[in-house]
Design a protein around this motif. Structure first.
Motif, PDB file in Angstrom:
ATOM      1  N   ARG A 168      18.641  37.045  27.934  1.00 32.99           N
ATOM      2  CA  ARG A 168      17.678  36.395  28.842  1.00 32.99           C
ATOM      3  C   ARG A 168      17.551  34.911  28.545  1.00 32.99           C
ATOM      4  N   THR A 169      17.661  34.570  27.291  1.00 34.54           N
ATOM      5  CA  THR A 169      17.529  33.163  26.934  1.00 34.54           C
ATOM      6  C   THR A 169      18.621  32.345  27.606  1.00 34.54           C
ATOM      7  N   PHE A 170      19.869  32.814  27.488  1.00 30.43           N
ATOM      8  CA  PHE A 170      20.986  32.109  28.117  1.00 30.43           C
ATOM      9  C   PHE A 170      20.823  32.102  29.625  1.00 30.43           C
ATOM     10  N   GLN A 171      20.478  33.288  30.136  1.00 31.89           N
ATOM     11  CA  GLN A 171      20.375  33.453  31.581  1.00 31.89           C
ATOM     12  C   GLN A 171      19.384  32.459  32.176  1.00 31.89           C
ATOM     13  N   ASN A 172      18.232  32.362  31.502  1.00 32.11           N
ATOM     14  CA  ASN A 172      17.198  31.483  32.020  1.00 32.11           C
ATOM     15  C   ASN A 172      17.553  30.023  31.864  1.00 32.11           C
ATOM     16  N   ALA A 173      18.388  29.730  30.874  1.00 32.43           N
ATOM     17  CA  ALA A 173      18.658  28.323  30.583  1.00 32.43           C
ATOM     18  C   ALA A 173      19.703  27.723  31.505  1.00 32.43           C
ATOM     19  N   ILE A 174      20.620  28.536  31.986  1.00 32.89           N
ATOM     20  CA  ILE A 174      21.799  27.990  32.660  1.00 32.89           C
ATOM     21  C   ILE A 174      21.523  27.443  34.059  1.00 32.89           C
TER      22      ILE A 174
ATOM     23  N   SER B  26      15.297  27.301  20.724  1.00 33.28           N
ATOM     24  CA  SER B  26      15.724  27.693  22.075  1.00 33.28           C
ATOM     25  C   SER B  26      14.565  27.583  23.075  1.00 33.28           C
ATOM     26  N   TRP B  27      13.333  27.603  22.566  1.00 33.18           N
ATOM     27  CA  TRP B  27      12.202  27.384  23.476  1.00 33.18           C
ATOM     28  C   TRP B  27      12.309  25.982  24.070  1.00 33.18           C
ATOM     29  N   PHE B  28      12.611  25.028  23.215  1.00 36.06           N
ATOM     30  CA  PHE B  28      12.736  23.650  23.693  1.00 36.06           C
ATOM     31  C   PHE B  28      14.004  23.446  24.510  1.00 36.06           C
ATOM     32  N   PHE B  29      15.141  23.968  23.995  1.00 37.65           N
ATOM     33  CA  PHE B  29      16.416  23.608  24.609  1.00 37.65           C
ATOM     34  C   PHE B  29      16.876  24.585  25.692  1.00 37.65           C
ATOM     35  N   ALA B  30      16.264  25.729  25.783  1.00 39.71           N
ATOM     36  CA  ALA B  30      16.643  26.656  26.853  1.00 39.71           C
ATOM     37  C   ALA B  30      15.486  26.801  27.845  1.00 39.71           C
ATOM     38  N   TRP B  31      14.353  27.283  27.356  1.00 34.82           N
ATOM     39  CA  TRP B  31      13.219  27.529  28.256  1.00 34.82           C
ATOM     40  C   TRP B  31      12.705  26.243  28.893  1.00 34.82           C
ATOM     41  N   LEU B  32      12.414  25.267  28.064  1.00 33.41           N
ATOM     42  CA  LEU B  32      11.814  24.047  28.584  1.00 33.41           C
ATOM     43  C   LEU B  32      12.792  23.284  29.480  1.00 33.41           C
ATOM     44  N   VAL B  33      14.070  23.325  29.113  1.00 38.62           N
ATOM     45  CA  VAL B  33      15.073  22.648  29.943  1.00 38.62           C
ATOM     46  C   VAL B  33      15.117  23.298  31.320  1.00 38.62           C
ATOM     47  N   ARG B  34      15.034  24.619  31.332  1.00 35.24           N
ATOM     48  CA  ARG B  34      15.042  25.321  32.616  1.00 35.24           C
ATOM     49  C   ARG B  34      13.818  24.920  33.460  1.00 35.24           C
ATOM     50  N   VAL B  35      12.648  24.969  32.819  1.00 32.33           N
ATOM     51  CA  VAL B  35      11.410  24.650  33.539  1.00 32.33           C
ATOM     52  C   VAL B  35      11.434  23.208  34.034  1.00 32.33           C
ATOM     53  N   LEU B  36      11.872  22.310  33.168  1.00 35.67           N
ATOM     54  CA  LEU B  36      11.833  20.894  33.522  1.00 35.67           C
ATOM     55  C   LEU B  36      12.869  20.518  34.583  1.00 35.67           C
ATOM     56  N   THR B  37      14.077  21.115  34.483  1.00 38.55           N
ATOM     57  CA  THR B  37      15.081  20.790  35.505  1.00 38.55           C
ATOM     58  C   THR B  37      14.603  21.265  36.873  1.00 38.55           C
TER      59      THR B  37
END
Lengths: 261, 262
Positions: A168-174, B26-37
């Motif tokens: 999920r982490t990757f999925q949400n990030a991409i 990963s909160w900063f570099f995955a989650w937050l990046v997703r939210v911010l983009t």
């Protein structure tokens, strides 16, 4: 074509995926939740007195639906197979695993195209805007190429997701960065100058430009280059995905850990 | 065990849930990046519309909505004890089940608050918006209220979906989309037809966001207080409704054996 990669295998896998998806509403999640993006984005433009830019909102909703079908649904296939302990059976069968996988992924990303119709209808019903597709041939070709490229990309992401525990982490990030870089909602000319050179490496960039062109009455330029770029980027991602999956399966076969999750 | 102790244990489970998704990095570099983009794309749509006022409007709206949408994840977390098979155990335990559920899910409220805070900081910095410190601080307080309000709503949807688990992700996406569409995030509430406005006024965020816009735009104190009061009322209403719904479902589950259903 060898038996391992035959039409029969491809059609069989596609049929299986269609049946699985019919049973699983979660697979259709992007089709239910992405088209309303058109509602919000067109609302912003209409409210600002820019109804003529409504195609931007439509294009965003369409591409996000296809993108989510690839990233959220198709990318989970290998991960789910490991979880459900069916990976050994498919890998051990005489058919090519990549043929099975590719056919299944293509069914899912092609379903995403339904999002185009949904989004168009939403805009028509909610705002009374009749968005004309001035170049229907180009629109159809772009949608087809986009589904193929999304499938190629999903072959890579499904390999990566299966390797990592934090699917999920990757999925949400991409997707967020890809949509922004690809200019799915907002054309890339509005992005900061230092980001713009990256955009042509994202297939959404070409797809968004072509779809916007298809909805505009102006003469289309660079359609062939655009379509070729979408397909080339999809093929590149698919090749990478093939490499990653091949390595993963060889390693798992060697260590006897194929069935372990 | 007291209610508070159970809540704390639940929160520990919630923190473990959160860690399944992200490490700090990963909160900063995955989650937050997703939210911010995502937020960036919406804010830039204001530029496409050709108005800096629209850019500011979308910026504030999406910075708040990012947190509220994140807090909505609590609705999914409400259903997880069923998937884990621990739900029946919680139901038959002598302690308060509500405390356990609220404890486990409230980590998503904290995540929502942190997400909104970071969105404000990054978006304001990126688009060169400098609010007055007092206004920024007051807005922050209302952002926390909005997240709480969304959390209350999420508890209700979570309870309602608890034995319709397969719809949980779709419901999460749709409720998040509804908040962004009609609560004054992207366009004023008045843009929509009257019946939609009624719904917007009864769901989280609408009044809190209106209050934040007034605070940042130096609006009248009376109007700000009124909008905050309305958001408090909406938040309390949803929290109360979710507690009643959960209690009814738990009791119903005991009576007809559906507590085992996923």
């Amino acid at each position: 074509m060898s038996g391992r990669f035959s039409t029969r295998v491809l059609l069989g896998a596609a049929r299986m995926q269609a049946r699985l998806t019919r049973q699983k509403i979660e697979d259709l999640r992007p089709l239910l939740t992405m088209p309303p993006i058109a509602l919000v984005s067109v609302a912003v433009l209409v409210h600002a007195g820019k109804a003529q830019l409504a195609p931007y909102g439509l294009v965003a909703a369409v591409l996000m639906t296809v993108g989510q079908m690839g990233n959220f649904v198709a990318s989970e296939i290998v991960f789910m197979e490991r979880n459900e302990q069916t990976l050994e059976l498919v890998v051990a069968s005489p058919a090519s695993y990549y043929a099975v996988l590719l056919a299944r992924i293509l069914v899912l990303t092609s379903l995403g195209v339904i999002g185009a119709l949904e989004s168009w209808l939403l805009v028509r019903i909610c705002f009374g805007l009749h968005l004309t597709v001035h170049h229907p041939g180009l629109a159809l070709a772009t949608l087809a190429a986009t589904s193929v490229a999304a499938a190629g990309t999903a072959l890579l992401t499904t390999a990566l997701f299966a390797l990592g525990n934090q699917v999920r982490t990757f999925q949400n990030a991409i997707n967020g960065p890809l949509y922004l870089l690809g200019g799915v909602l907002v054309p890339t000319s509005f992005l900061p100058a230092w980001l713009q050179p990256l955009s042509p490496f994202v297939f959404f960039y070409w797809a968004a430009n072509l779809l916007r062109a298809a909805l505009s009455s102006a003469e289309v330029q660079g359609a062939a280059v655009g379509l070729a770029s979408i397909l080339a980027l999809g093929a590149g991602a698919a090749l990478l995905g093939y490499g990653v999956l091949q390595r993963m399966l060889t390693r798992l076969r060697r260590s006897g850990a194929l069935g372990l999750t | 065990m007291t209610w508070w102790n159970i809540y704390r244990q639940g929160l520990l489970v919630g923190i473990a849930d959160l860690r399944q998704f992200w490490t700090l990095r990963s909160w900063f570099f995955a989650w937050l990046v997703r939210v911010l983009t995502n937020a960036f794309a919406w804010v830039l749509l204001g530029r496409v519309a050709g108005s800096e006022d629209k850019v500011h409007y979308l910026l504030v709206g999406h910075a708040v909505a990012a947190g509220a949408s994140a807090a909505l994840w609590a609705s999914n977390a409400t259903t997880w004890s069923r998937w884990d098979g621990t739900h029946p155990l919680l139901v038959i335990a002598p302690g308060s089940l509500l405390a356990a559920v609220i404890g486990r899910t409230s980590v998503w409220l904290l995540n929502g608050m942190a997400t909104s805070l970071m969105s404000f900081i990054v978006l304001f910095a990126a688009f060169g918006v400098v609010p007055q410190p007092s206004a920024a601080l007051a807005s922050l307080g209302v952002v926390l209220l909005v997240c709480t309000s969304a959390f209350g709503f999420a508890l209700w949807t979570g309870a309602w979906l608890s034995n319709r688990g397969r719809f949980r992700n779709i419901a999460l996406d749709l409720s998040s989309m509804i908040l962004v569409a009609i609560c004054g995030v992207s366009v004023p509430v008045e843009f929509w037809p009257r019946p939609v406005q009624w719904i917007a006024n009864a769901i989280p965020m609408t009044h809190g966001l209106a209050a934040i816009r007034l605070i940042l735009g130096h609006g009248a104190h009376g109007s700000i207080a009124w909008q905050i009061a309305l958001e408090v009322a909406v938040a309390s209403g949803w929290l109360l409704l979710s507690l009643l719904t959960m209690t009814r479902l738990f009791n119903g589950g005991r009576a007809d054996g559906s507590i085992e259903l996923v």
